[in-house]
Design a protein around this motif. Structure first.
Motif, short mmCIF file in Angstrom:
data_model
loop_
_atom_site.label_atom_id
_atom_site.label_comp_id
_atom_site.label_asym_id
_atom_site.label_seq_id
_atom_site.Cartn_x
_atom_site.Cartn_y
_atom_site.Cartn_z
N ASP A 1 41.32 -1.61 86.47
CA ASP A 1 41.03 -2.20 85.17
C ASP A 1 41.24 -3.71 85.15
N LYS A 2 41.51 -4.26 86.30
CA LYS A 2 41.77 -5.71 86.34
C LYS A 2 40.61 -6.43 87.01
N GLU A 3 40.45 -7.69 86.61
CA GLU A 3 39.43 -8.48 87.27
C GLU A 3 39.86 -8.80 88.69
N PRO A 4 38.92 -8.78 89.62
CA PRO A 4 39.31 -9.09 91.00
C PRO A 4 39.70 -10.56 91.14
N LYS A 5 40.50 -10.83 92.16
CA LYS A 5 40.96 -12.20 92.37
C LYS A 5 40.02 -12.89 93.35
N LEU A 6 39.71 -14.14 93.06
CA LEU A 6 38.82 -14.89 93.94
C LEU A 6 39.62 -15.71 94.94
N ASN A 7 39.38 -15.47 96.23
CA ASN A 7 39.95 -16.31 97.28
C ASN A 7 38.82 -17.11 97.89
N LYS A 8 39.12 -18.32 98.34
CA LYS A 8 38.06 -19.16 98.87
C LYS A 8 38.31 -19.53 100.32
N GLU A 9 37.29 -19.40 101.11
CA GLU A 9 37.34 -19.97 102.46
C GLU A 9 36.39 -21.16 102.45
N GLU A 10 36.97 -22.37 102.50
CA GLU A 10 36.11 -23.55 102.46
C GLU A 10 35.31 -23.63 103.76
N LEU A 11 34.06 -24.02 103.62
CA LEU A 11 33.21 -24.14 104.81
C LEU A 11 33.15 -25.61 105.21
N GLU A 12 33.42 -25.84 106.49
CA GLU A 12 33.37 -27.22 106.96
C GLU A 12 32.26 -27.35 107.99
N TYR A 13 31.39 -28.33 107.75
CA TYR A 13 30.31 -28.56 108.70
C TYR A 13 30.62 -29.81 109.51
N GLU A 14 31.02 -29.59 110.75
CA GLU A 14 31.38 -30.71 111.61
C GLU A 14 30.21 -31.11 112.49
N ASN A 15 29.30 -30.21 112.70
CA ASN A 15 28.24 -30.45 113.68
C ASN A 15 26.85 -30.52 113.08
N ILE A 16 26.76 -30.16 111.83
CA ILE A 16 25.45 -30.15 111.19
C ILE A 16 25.52 -31.00 109.94
N GLU A 17 24.48 -31.78 109.74
CA GLU A 17 24.40 -32.55 108.52
C GLU A 17 23.83 -31.64 107.44
N VAL A 18 24.57 -31.49 106.37
CA VAL A 18 24.14 -30.58 105.30
C VAL A 18 23.04 -31.25 104.49
N LYS A 19 21.90 -30.55 104.41
CA LYS A 19 20.75 -31.13 103.70
C LYS A 19 20.17 -30.10 102.74
N GLN A 20 19.37 -30.59 101.84
CA GLN A 20 18.59 -29.66 101.04
C GLN A 20 17.59 -29.01 101.98
N ARG A 21 17.42 -27.70 101.85
CA ARG A 21 16.42 -27.06 102.72
C ARG A 21 15.03 -27.55 102.36
N ASN A 22 14.23 -27.76 103.36
CA ASN A 22 12.90 -28.27 103.10
C ASN A 22 11.93 -27.61 104.07
N TYR A 23 11.02 -26.84 103.54
CA TYR A 23 10.02 -26.19 104.39
C TYR A 23 8.62 -26.75 104.13
N LYS A 24 8.61 -27.90 103.39
CA LYS A 24 7.31 -28.53 103.11
C LYS A 24 6.88 -29.39 104.28
N THR A 25 7.87 -30.14 104.84
CA THR A 25 7.60 -30.96 106.02
C THR A 25 8.65 -30.60 107.06
N THR A 26 8.43 -30.97 108.29
CA THR A 26 9.46 -30.69 109.28
C THR A 26 10.37 -31.90 109.34
#
Lengths: 246, 649, 222
Positions: free
Chosen positions: B624-649
């Protein structure tokens, strides 16, 4: 469409079974055979009856779980089709459909239309594999394989292990199933190393389990939902002779 | 909010897995015999792991729900398996496969895991060829490759349209070999109904229901591996098999395992459209069809209307009146955009009134250009079995009229949370394949599911489980007559007795269908805050109704398909709510999770990396209780995080 | 080593097919010799005499009997095992066999066996002097096998019986030849059509060959 059904009901492996008549009404032609049974089962549940037990899982014709001997044919009379892919448009309105479980000594009935096919697992366990272990294998392209042989091996490997060949065969022989696996490996260089032992032990296991002898009626090929060819049986016979002669 | 540790080894990305293996603990051969391992599930992950662990010398008990390990739903994967072999010499590398997978997953997966996956992808192909898997070959005798959605290289190995089947039969062969050798013991027609933890918090066993006899059975082991697949059947209609369910994972969750990213669900763009209420499942047409097929709807609404009424056939629509909307919107990737993008685009067109088919919920997948260009024979050789399947189901000849497709639930990226070792937060509980959340982030690329299953099964779990088991050699056999087993079995028995005693008036399937409608409408392809709140409320109401009105006939002894379904649906009724909660909390759009509030002006998914670049790992707190949220932060050391784009390469 | 009595299932098939090939060859010789009667009695008698002339041909007779015996023995073993493999039959079973006469091999075979015994009683046992009053003699005092045949085939009832039996044998043979190839593993898609055709042609030739003779004799003497 409306249909009359005669379905084999058997409460347990020991119980004596019998055919029971049912009616399935207002079935869509686009429904699959199993969906028709689903609808019938819902009605049985509403009436407080025990629903019909039958095997099924992927319902897209690949897992080999569904069985049912329908109007004299395993998986019904449509060519190259499993029961789950059989659609009601293949039947006539008002038709009487007889549904039975697979019948073979090594496939005992568990309940209603559900049979125990673990005999097939036992046959595979007796040698239906290449005894490589994880790791320590060469690069995939280090063994070129003639395209024709790779294609034939794939044809044989398409077997889904449903047991329709045994169910169809008047002798309840498992030769098509066994030969498909023997052939797949006999055609590939990786499989040749163990080919002789494999064919001998798989055939011995098949016999031990009580499957019948092949008498080349070729009903298996006609009824196989994956159209596995009887040339695989010939190939197995050939390899068996070779293995026995040394 | 607890921060959780993913235990990714330190060191350069490309070296992490080697570093791990070089420093991990091993169990000597004589001691392996003293260690018991339970593997639940015999698909690609479970089957491969059980076989490999057996080969190593452990005592393995493997459980499957069907009558044979060969029938696990991995068998239905059609298109292929990715590997960074670069055989076609088109510039593929391990890094590129890694990059494509992270990008395809919309930057919501863990770098270390995905890089390892890309590394071992090559070993998988070697292993499977050695096992005699008949992959497609060129006339030269060397392996053939084809391209797949979300990639610019051809890296997909395939065995006709039955790749999953052939890989599974390879693993099944390896498993059969170990069963014969005695290292693996097989239990068929068993369904896991609970996980057993000991006082020290370690997973030490499972309770299974024997689907033949209805008996509850206890099995103990030093470690438990769940490879029980995904939970897509929460939607009732999906491409999953009928017995595919989320119960094993859900039971682990209720015993304390974190459930990660449950809202990340993949909708596959190329399924055969729904045709009726009695329908029990949806059938997938391999995505590989998008290689040669062009997807379109009529440009004019009136044409679409006439097609829906049956007054026009697609062949009557002239070329200039067809809208090849994927090619129009995504010129670089065209028909080969990732699955989530293709699915949403189809929904967008249909919602706008351009859909075809009787229901208006379908678009065309047209191979006529390819047939004209390559000839019918070539197309038949490539897709013949898919065309046959389509014709059997729809009763329409795809060589003559274009196929109709519509998106359907296909795969769940979410699953039990695992660390780098694929171990959950419960010590001794490992999770492999689709059942874990690990590698695909918010969206999975085509031909990657079976890659991940086999990677986990053959090449990761046998190492990492051994690392865990190294200090277990002195523990001795795990007894099953302990209070923990008693308690677990008792709780299952109570659940069964409760379900059997309701004796209501509505079938299990009816509840399942109702749940499916809620999920599809509000937790499907396009989600909103209001919709998700409504879904949570409706699921709660439906659950109450289920426990007062469901009808489970027969008795619990022996085969009782309705009881099996009732147990699974009772879990789905809870899991569905968690999915909606997760979707509601994630105030962004990413991959398979699309919130209408968060989109770019062009209608693309709009991520919020500042606030949501983490894995949401939900922790059970009580019914009857709400579940607890735990977070695993994601760290990108090797990839530059970008908006996905499939319009151009 | 086999878990089934009388060798493994494939070995039994191979024995059946090898004996079958042997009997198929014999039938070809038999029908060729018989057809001499269509030309004149002397040729036929010369042929018949030759068959009993040398010790090795006489010895071969016993090899032939052994061939029959083994073929028949294994036919029954196979059949009994096959019946045991399906203790409960189907309520409705379609004819699914692609080799139509393969369904009835045990029945056509059993009938051929009965016919064989009668046939031996009519000719071979008489010639051996085991039953009847012996073979009629020619003017030269030699055995006139041709006359023995002609005497028998002048009875319409016997001719009808004989023709029916030969037809049933033809059905047996239609399945036999190609089945023997398959059992020995000699099936390849490129020549399988030819073998099936050959099997049918063989069955027709043998059947017609055996049938023409009694009809010829009967209608010539009416």
């Amino acid at each position: 469409m409306n249909l009359k059904l005669k379905i084999w009901r058997q409460a347990s492996p020991q119980a004596k079974g019998k055919f029971v008549d049912y009616e399935a009404n207002n079935i869509s032609e686009d429904a699959s055979f199993l969906e028709m049974i689903d609808i019938l089962n819902d009605e049985l549940i509403e009436k407080g009856d025990d629903p019909i037990a039958f095997d099924h899982d992927c319902r897209e014709g690949i897992c080999g779980m569904c069985s049912m001997f329908i109007n004299g044919h395993p998986h019904g009379s449509q060519k190259a089709t499993t029961t789950c892919q059989l659609h009601m448009r293949k039947f006539k309105d008002g038709e009487t459909i007889v549904v039975e479980p697979w019948r073979a000594k090594p496939f005992p009935v568990i309940k209603d239309l559900v049979v125990d096919r673990s005999a097939f697992d036992e046959i595979i366990q007796s040698g239906g594999y290449i005894s490589t272990t994880t790791g320590g294998v060469p690069d995939a392209n280090s063994i070129p394989i003639q395209k024709e042989h790779a294609d034939l091996a794939m044809d044989a490997a398409a077997c889904i292990g449903c047991g329709a060949c045994v169910a169809a065969c008047k002798n309840a022989s498992a030769m098509l199933f066994v030969s498909a696996k023997v052939s797949q490996f006999a055609l590939l260089p990786q499989g040749k190393v163990e080919a002789k032992d494999r064919v001998k032990s798989m055939v011995a296991k098949m016999d031990e389990l009580g499957f019948g002898n092949c008498t080349n009626t070729y009903a298996c090929e006609a009824e196989c939902p994956k159209e596995i060819s009887i040339t695989n049986i010939a190939r197995m016979n050939r390899h068996f002779i070779g293995a026995k002669l040394g | 909010m607890t921060k959780i540790d993913s235990k990714v080894p330190k060191g350069p990305l490309a070296e992490k897995w080697t570093i791990y293996k070089e420093h991990q603990n091993l169990v000597n051969p004589a001691n392996k015999r003293k260690i018991d391992i339970i593997v639940v599930g015999t698909g690609l992950a479970g089957g491969a792991a059980a076989a490999s662990l057996g080969e190593m010398g452990f005592n393995v008990k493997v459980f499957c729900i069907q009558d044979s390990p060969r029938r696990a739903h991995s068998i239905a994967a059609q298109g292929g398996i990715n590997a960074a072999k670069n055989y076609p010499n088109d510039g593929d590398t391990i890094y590129r496969l890694f990059y494509d997978t992270i990008k395809g997953g919309d930057y919501r997966s863990r770098e270390g895991n995905v890089y390892r996956l890309s590394q071992v992808s090559n070993n998988i192909i070697d292993q499977c060829v050695a096992q005699g898997v008949p992959f497609a070959r060129e006339y030269s005798g060397y392996l053939a490759n084809r391209s797949f959605g979300g990639a610019l290289v051809s890296r997909t190995f395939y065995a006709r349209g039955q790749t999953g089947q052939q890989l599974l039969l390879g693993a099944y062969g390896a498993l059969s070999k170990e069963i014969k050798r005695g290292s693996v013991k097989l239990f068929t027609r068993r369904e896991m109904v609970d996980l057993v933890l000991m006082k020290d918090g370690r997973a030490r066993g499972i309770i299974v229901r024997n689907l033949h006899t209805g008996e509850l059975e206890r099995y103990g082991a030093h470690a438990v591996l769940l490879a029980t697949g995904g939970y897509g059947n929460v939607f009732f209609l999906s491409t999953n098999a009928m017995t595919s369910n989320g119960s094993a994972a859900w039971r682990a969750y209720k015993r304390g395992a974190y459930f990660a990213n449950p809202c990340f669900v993949q909708i596959h763009p190329t399924c055969i459209p729904v045709h009726g209420d009695y329908q029990s499942k949806l059938t997938l047409m391999s995505e590989s069809l998008r290689n040669d097929g062009r997807i379109w709807v009529p440009k004019k609404k009136e044409d679409a209307e006439k097609i829906r009424k049956g007054e026009l056939s697609p062949n009557d629509i002239s070329e200039e009146n067809r809208d090849y909307y994927l090619e129009r919107r995504y010129p670089a990737f065209g028909n080969l955009v990732p699955r989530d993008v293709a699915s949403r685009a189809a929904k967008e067109r249909c919602d706008a009134g351009y859909g075809v088919g009787k229901t208006g919920l379908a678009v065309y997948l047209d191979l006529s250009d390819a047939i004209n260009r390559l000839g019918k024979d070539v197309i038949e050789a490539r897709y013949g079995n898919l065309f046959d399947m389509y014709e059997r189901i729809v009763d329409d000849n795809p060589y003559k009229t274009p196929m109709m497709i519509y998106p359907a639930i296909h795969y769940t990226m979410g699953g039990l949370w695992v660390d780098y070792e694929l171990q959950s937060n419960i010590p001794g509980l490992f999770v492999g394949g689709e059942a874990n959340f690990s590698d695909h982030g918010a969206n999975r690329l085509g031909a990657s599911a079976i890659m991940q299953g086999l990677s986990d099964g053959y090449f990761v779990l046998p190492y990492t489980m051994q690392n865990y088991l190294a200090d277990q050699i002195t523990v001795g056999p795990i007894p099953t007559d302990t209070v923990e087993f008693d308690e677990a079995e008792k709780s299952v028995r109570e659940r069964i007795d409760n379900l059997m005693s309701i004796k209501g008036s509505e079938t299990v399937d009816s509840f399942h269908k109702r749940l499916g409608h809620i999920m599809w409408d509000y937790v499907g392809m396009a989600r909103t805050k209001e919709g998700l709140e409504k879904a949570i409320h409706e699921i709660q109401e439906l659950r109450k109704e289920f426990y007062s009105k469901v009808d489970v006939p027969g008795n619990p002894n022996g085969i009782n398909l309705e009881l099996e379904k009732a147990l699974r649906v009772s879990d789905f009724l809870e899991l569905g709510e968690l999915m909606a909660r997760d979707a509601l909390h994630r105030n962004e759009s990413a991959g398979g999770h699309f919130r209408l509030e968060y989109q770019t002006p062009e209608g693309e998914a709009l991520r919020n990396d500042k606030d949501f670049m983490y894995v949401a790992a939900w922790e059970y707190q009580g019914d009857d209780k709400e579940p607890k949220l735990n977070k695993e932060e994601l760290e990108y050391e090797n990839i530059e995080v970008k908006q996905r784009n499939y319009k151009t390469t | 080593m086999s878990s089934k009595p009388f060798y493994s299932s494939i070995t039994k098939k191979i024995i059946m097919s090898l004996m079958g090939f042997f009997l198929l060859t014999f039938l070809l010789v038999h029908v060729s010799l018989n057809s001499l009667l269509l030309f004149n009695k002397e040729w036929f008698n010369a042929g018949a005499h030759f068959m009993g002339s040398t010790w090795y041909i006489q010895a071969f007779q016993w090899v032939l009997f052994a061939g029959f015996a083994i073929h028949i023995f294994y036919a029954f073993v196979l059949q009994i095992q096959n019946w045991m493999a399906r203790p409960t039959g189907y309520k409705r079973r379609a004819a699914m066999e692609q080799s139509p006469f393969s369904r009835y091999m045990i029945y056509t075979g059993t009938i051929i066996l009965i016919f064989l015994i009668i046939h031996l009683g009519n000719f071979f046992f008489v010639k051996m002097g085991w039953i009847g009053n012996g073979v009629p003699l020619t003017a030269n005092g030699e055995e006139d096998m041709a006359q023995l045949v002609i005497n028998l085939f002048s009875h319409g009832g016997y001719v009808a019986f004989y023709v029916v039996m030969i037809f049933l044998m033809g059905f047996h043979l239609d399945h036999a030849l190609q089945s023997a190839f398959q059992s020995l593993g000699l099936n390849h898609p490129t020549y399988w059509g030819f073998i099936k055709g050959l099997s049918r042609v063989y069955a027709i030739v043998i059947t017609l060959g055996f049938i023409i003779i009694p009809l010829f004799i009967y209608f010539k003497n009416v």
